[in-house]
Design an enzyme around this catalytic site. Structure first.
Site, short mmCIF file in Angstrom:
data_model
loop_
_atom_site.label_atom_id
_atom_site.label_comp_id
_atom_site.label_asym_id
_atom_site.label_seq_id
_atom_site.Cartn_x
_atom_site.Cartn_y
_atom_site.Cartn_z
N ARG A 36 0.83 -1.22 0.00
CA ARG A 36 0.00 0.00 0.00
C ARG A 36 0.86 1.26 0.00
O ARG A 36 0.52 2.25 -0.64
CB ARG A 36 -0.91 0.03 1.23
CG ARG A 36 -2.28 -0.54 0.95
CD ARG A 36 -3.22 -0.24 2.11
NE ARG A 36 -4.55 -0.71 1.79
CZ ARG A 36 -5.49 -0.96 2.69
NH1 ARG A 36 -5.24 -0.78 3.97
NH2 ARG A 36 -6.67 -1.37 2.31
N LYS A 194 -13.02 -8.26 9.47
CA LYS A 194 -14.04 -7.20 9.61
C LYS A 194 -15.38 -7.78 9.18
O LYS A 194 -15.84 -7.58 8.07
CB LYS A 194 -13.69 -6.02 8.74
CG LYS A 194 -12.44 -5.29 9.20
CD LYS A 194 -12.12 -4.18 8.23
CE LYS A 194 -10.80 -3.54 8.56
NZ LYS A 194 -10.37 -2.62 7.51
N GLY A 347 -6.09 -4.54 2.66
CA GLY A 347 -4.85 -4.45 3.41
C GLY A 347 -4.28 -5.80 3.78
O GLY A 347 -3.12 -6.11 3.50
N GLY A 370 -12.50 -3.08 1.55
CA GLY A 370 -13.92 -2.75 1.64
C GLY A 370 -14.36 -1.85 0.49
O GLY A 370 -15.45 -2.01 -0.07
#
Ligand code: 3PG
Ligand code: MG
Length: 399
Positions: A36, A194, A347, A370
């Site tokens: 990233r 998540k 991530g 997401g």
């Protein structure tokens, strides 16, 4: 999509505030996967070369707002960025009270925006404070474009000029191209920790793809929905009815959401935990399911083998601990060796791609997790909507 692009602007001498997604895994003060960060480098270099006075901002993790929690400090990212750019990038903490004084070509990193009260609520006062730091606000954090927060959305409403950064533009273009008319069968793997935010996504995803494979915490909810004990595993009890509904909808559509047939359990969530392979109906009350088992991994690999398009978001186990990484590793290798067009994003997914060294064998790697799922669902990303609005009002005021 009509937005003002950073690449069309003259940045020389301007105070440029860029929101990037530098939310990367950190262990013992060291960045453990930097895909990233690397993805942000061309934007940063462009600004330096253009003589901007550059402030970079990002979040890291999900700290409690309003206080400084050292484990969520961006200090390791500042150090990593400094070494990649071969230029000292200081981390600034008190930027709201003392805006940094910068010369052309200077770069600073602002401390975790989620330490600021009001960040997640998209608070107007905080958004205006951010906006006051800059002449130009650049939204370049594709990975966080699905969040309407002060640093991704509010600031853009009040900054003198708000534009899209090159990474954001490139991601949106590439994903639109890759996902417009994908070749079937399309298989999506949605894992990670998540859970609730993603389980709801599965609803619309399950209609778009031919096969959905839940992994990680989401799979636990499906395991519970199928009537098995999940012990102390990460699970969302209140979403079990929704998982049951998804299973039955998929079933009646002649599709299948595969629930793991075997799992790898530990008695605690730790690097030292002993890993035990169990059939899914053997999980004990004091077990935590931390990976899929070998039979399940083989079954998933077979499904992936017959896919023409693969969308991968989220690891299927706690791969940070090697003894719970086999499921994610075998999945990664199956994707790498597949002939399908493959997209991986998020991530933790990027960290897994990095760990298993398969980045060259993935057709497209997205920095968004997401955000990428919401894009796939056809949802409007709030940060993009804001940029479009700003572009329209810019056009009309210049007309
Ligand atoms: C991600 O890792 O998906 C992004 O950085 C967004 O993080 P968040 O889910 O904590 O908003
Ligand atoms: Mg993430």
């Amino acid at each position: 999509m009509r937005v003002i692009k950073m690449s069309d602007l003259d940045l020389a001498g301007k105070r440029v505030l860029i929101r990037q997604d530098l939310n990367v895994p950190v262990k013992d003060g060291v960045v453990t996967s930097d895909l990233r960060i690397r993805a942000c480098l061309p934007t940063i270099q462009h600004c330096i070369d253009a003589g901007a006075r550059l402030m970079i901002m990002s979040h890291l993790g999900r700290p409690i707002e309003g206080k400084h929690e050292e484990q969520y400090s961006l200090q390791p990212v500042a150090e990593h960025l400094s070494s990649l750019l071969d230029k000292e990038i200081p981390l600034i903490s008190d930027y709201l009270d003392n805006p940094p004084e910068l010369a052309n070509g200077d770069v600073v990193l602002l401390e975790n925006v989620r330490f600021n009260s009001g960040e997640k609520a998209d608070d107007e006062a905080l958004s205006r404070q951010y906006a006051g730091l800059c002449d130009i606000y650049v939204m370049d954090a594709f990975g966080t474009a699905h969040r309407a927060q002060a640093s991704t959305h509010g600031v853009g409403m009040f900054a003198p000029l708000a534009c899209a950064g090159p990474l954001l533009v490139a991601e949106l273009d590439a994903l639109a191209q890759a996902l417009d008319n994908p070749k079937h069968p399309v298989v999506a793997i949605v894992g990670g920790s998540k859970v609730s935010t993603k389980l709801t996504v599965l609803d619309s995803l399950s209609e778009m793809v031919d096969q959905l494979i839940p992994g990680g915490g989401i799979a636990n909810t499906f395991i519970a929905a199928a009537g098995y004990n999940v012990g102390k595993s990460l699970v969302e009890t209140e979403l079990i009815p929704e998982a049951k509904r998804l299973l039955s909808v998929a079933h009646s559509a002649g599709k299948d959401i595969p629930v793991p047939i075997d799992v790898v359990c530990g008695k605690e969530f730790s690097e030292q935990a002993e890993a035990t392979v169990k059939l899914v109906d053997e999980v004990a009350d004091d077990d935590m399911i931390l990976d899929i088992g070998p039979q399940t991994a083989a079954q998933f690999a077979e499904i992936l083998h017959s896919a023409s398009t693969i969308v991968w978001n989220g690891p299927v186990g706690v791969f940070e601990f090697d003894q719970f990484g086999e499921g994610t590793r075998s999945l990664a290798l199956a994707i790498a060796s597949s002939q399908a067009f493959s997209i991986a994003g998020g991530g933790d997914t990027l960290a897994a791609v990095d760990k298993y060294g398969i980045s060259d064998q993935i057709s497209y790697i997205s920095t968004g997790g997401g955000a990428f799922l919401e894009f796939l669902e056809g949802k409007q990303l709030p940060a993009v909507t804001m940029l479009e609005q700003r572009s329209q009002s810019h056009d009309s005021s210049n007309a």
